[in-house]
Scaffold this active site. Sequence first.
Site, PDB file in Angstrom:
ATOM      1  N   GLY A 149       0.828  -1.195   0.000  1.00 19.65           N
ATOM      2  CA  GLY A 149       0.000   0.000   0.000  1.00 19.65           C
ATOM      3  C   GLY A 149       0.867   1.251   0.000  1.00 19.65           C
ATOM      4  N   CYS A 150       0.278   2.385  -0.384  1.00 14.94           N
ATOM      5  CA  CYS A 150       1.031   3.637  -0.445  1.00 14.94           C
ATOM      6  C   CYS A 150       1.431   4.119   0.953  1.00 14.94           C
ATOM      7  CB  CYS A 150       0.247   4.708  -1.184  1.00 14.94           C
ATOM      8  SG  CYS A 150      -1.480   4.880  -0.686  1.00 14.94           S
ATOM      9  N   TYR A 151       0.501   4.077   1.897  1.00 14.57           N
ATOM     10  CA  TYR A 151       0.849   4.470   3.264  1.00 14.57           C
ATOM     11  C   TYR A 151       1.936   3.571   3.848  1.00 14.57           C
ATOM     12  CZ  TYR A 151      -3.034   7.841   3.913  1.00 14.57           C
ATOM     13  OH  TYR A 151      -3.884   8.929   3.849  1.00 14.57           O
TER      14      TYR A 151
END
Length: 346
Positions: A149-151
């Site tokens: 995921g980006c986070y």
Amino acid sequence: MIKVGIIGATGYVGAELVRLLHRRKDIRLTTVVSNSFAGQPFSEIYPAFRGTFDLVCDKLDIPALCEKADYFITALPHGVSTDITRELVQNGKRVIDHSADFRFRDRTRYEKAYKLTHGAPELLEKAVYGLPELYRDKIRNADLIGDPGCYPTCSILAIAPALKNGLVSTDNIIIDATSGVSGAGRKSDLAYSYCETDENFKAYGIISHRHTPEIEQELSFLAGRDVAVSFTPHLAPMKRGMLATIYMNLAKPVSRDHILEAYREFYKDEPFVRILPPGVLPETRFVVGSNRIDISVNLDERLNRLIVLSALDNMGKGSAGQAVQALNLMAGFVETEGLSPVGFFL
């Protein structure tokens, strides 16, 4: 030349993948799949590609798709991707999956976070977490990649050197992170409409955001012990970009120069990680459009606390760009091929 298919090609991640791959001379995009737009040229959905990439979108038909490509990148919602990915792998295809379905080693963590029963737990042991900076050699030979995921990408890469070198306590790690609206995907939900997001800044997913266990999983591997974090995501009125501010208590007093050197050493051979000079802070405008992550190391001597800031493009290093980086490794290409270390800026 390798043949690549994108399943879920008309979402934001899928469109970014097309942008990054469609003009490569070593890659041929042979199928773009979208049930919603099957039968329509991709360039009708995204007119920026008109005359450049006019391939007609296919419907989801796994046997037919398997005849068209050897590598597939799926950009589908969590839970939806599982059966599709399983069938592709069973047919000998190599897959990079953008959902959370194959990011977790422990199915119970996934099921608790996403409130779903995992449909292909037998593949979890086979899957490799697609963060090249940590798992490069495993990615090269993998048949199934769970693209992070980006986070988690923004957070894990900012924390990794400090944990791996024992510079910080594993307790009381706090992550405040902010994403552009494209992080929510291409959807018409009221919360992501123009009037709801413009000139507005808000937190969401307090305490129970589903990226938390993904971050904790990877940090625990780095630390060699269980790590729990406080993670709070925020939504900013921008299309793309991500900034994280991370607070960690030092394990013992140490100089900023020592910490900075540890970060530089950890990432010395990484083409897309930039450790900024002292006093220089990351900004999203310097990474948007690139596969770069900028990291800044700051020491609060008064509180004996390390404050690390990181910025990336949630559509680049946070999703599509990172998938292309993994694809390059899997296919034996130069890892940086087709990926820019320089953002749009304007």
